[in-house]
Design a protein around this motif. Structure first.
Motif, short mmCIF file in Angstrom:
data_model
loop_
_atom_site.label_atom_id
_atom_site.label_comp_id
_atom_site.label_asym_id
_atom_site.label_seq_id
_atom_site.Cartn_x
_atom_site.Cartn_y
_atom_site.Cartn_z
N MET A 159 44.95 -2.75 -8.82
CA MET A 159 45.50 -3.88 -7.97
C MET A 159 45.13 -3.59 -6.62
O MET A 159 44.75 -2.64 -6.11
CB MET A 159 47.04 -3.45 -7.96
N GLU A 190 53.27 -3.37 -0.62
CA GLU A 190 53.50 -1.86 -0.70
C GLU A 190 54.86 -1.99 -1.00
O GLU A 190 55.32 -0.69 -0.92
CB GLU A 190 53.11 -1.36 0.79
N ILE A 215 54.66 -2.11 -6.96
CA ILE A 215 54.09 -1.18 -7.17
C ILE A 215 54.36 -0.59 -8.59
O ILE A 215 53.45 -0.42 -9.54
CB ILE A 215 54.64 0.16 -6.38
N SER A 252 53.53 -3.11 -11.37
CA SER A 252 51.99 -3.32 -11.46
C SER A 252 51.58 -2.03 -12.67
O SER A 252 50.91 -2.19 -13.59
CB SER A 252 51.29 -3.08 -10.18
N ALA A 297 48.35 -1.40 -14.98
CA ALA A 297 47.19 -1.00 -13.69
C ALA A 297 46.94 0.34 -13.60
O ALA A 297 48.04 1.23 -13.65
CB ALA A 297 47.76 -1.57 -12.28
N TYR A 354 45.80 1.43 -7.68
CA TYR A 354 46.69 0.69 -6.67
C TYR A 354 46.19 0.90 -5.25
O TYR A 354 46.58 1.76 -4.74
CB TYR A 354 48.31 0.92 -6.78
N MET A 412 44.81 5.75 -5.97
CA MET A 412 45.81 4.96 -5.13
C MET A 412 45.58 5.33 -3.79
O MET A 412 45.00 6.20 -3.44
CB MET A 412 47.25 5.56 -5.41
N ILE A 462 50.56 4.51 -0.94
CA ILE A 462 51.23 4.11 -2.38
C ILE A 462 51.56 5.18 -3.17
O ILE A 462 52.52 5.60 -3.59
CB ILE A 462 50.10 3.16 -3.29
#
Length: 210
Positions: free
Chosen positions: A81, A86, A91, A94, A99, A102, A126, A130
């Motif tokens: 992603m 955020e 999150i 996803s 995913a 991120y 990430m 995140i």
């Protein structure tokens, strides 16, 4: 062998900027660009890139929906992603959809390139902000689970009766104890679950039950 990448991003300038930087690398190549979700949904399974850079908020659908629908068809493709969102809900939705990375759009191109290599090698890249949110989420959940585990069997029974809508007097009669004892149990429940009232306690109880 170079890493094949598809970009799903409706902001043309950002999509093209990603493509330009990625194609400048010797070990990776953009093999497809998509500027809307339906086009990506239709064509991604046919090209099966190693990595897909996926925007969340496309004009016609959410990138999360695309991953949910294509994940089984594309088991060898890793999705990252790359978005400006955020918030916790996006999150975790996803990550639940499949995913493996991120990133926030403000990340440097170096970070994006290293994340592509990382996810291709089996990592889960990430953005720092995140990763902190994910860790805090699990820390919070562990604290809640620990609190629930600390309840005695009688306290769990009282909490269950509270969740069924019984009053203190009704609980006292049902369990053959005094109202003061019920109040003492309820006070212990609040303290152990880190809540301030009956509604919060019942909400946590229902969360653990499910």
């Amino acid at each position: 062998m170079s890493i094949s990448i598809a970009i799903v991003e409706d902001e043309r300038n950002y999509n093209n900027a990603l493509k330009k930087v990625i194609n400048y690398q010797q070990d990776m190549k953009v093999i497809a660009q998509f500027f809307d979700g339906s086009d990506a949904m239709q064509n991604l399974p046919h090209i099966s890139p190693d990595v897909v850079m996926m925007d969340i908020q496309l004009q016609d659908m959410l990138g999360i929906e695309i991953i949910e629908k294509l994940r089984k068809e594309m088991p060898d493709t890793q999705f990252i992603m790359c978005t400006s969102f955020e918030d916790d809900e996006k999150i975790f939705n996803s990550l639940k959809a499949g995913a493996m990375g991120y990133l926030v759009k403000g990340e440097s191109m170096d970070k994006i390139l290293s994340s592509i290599r990382d996810v291709y090698s089996g990592g889960a890249p990430m953005s720092f902000s995140i990763a902190r949110r994910v860790l805090k989420h699990f820390e919070r959940n562990l604290t809640e689970i620990k609190g629930f585990d600390e309840l005695t069997e009688r306290e769990k029974e009282v909490l269950e009766l509270l969740s069924e809508g019984l009053l203190y007097k009704e609980i006292a009669d049902k369990k053959c104890i005094s109202i003061d004892t019920v109040k003492k149990h309820v006070g212990n429940i609040y303290r152990k679950l880190h809540v301030n009232n009956k509604v919060e306690a019942i909400n946590k109880f229902n969360h653990f039950k499910n």
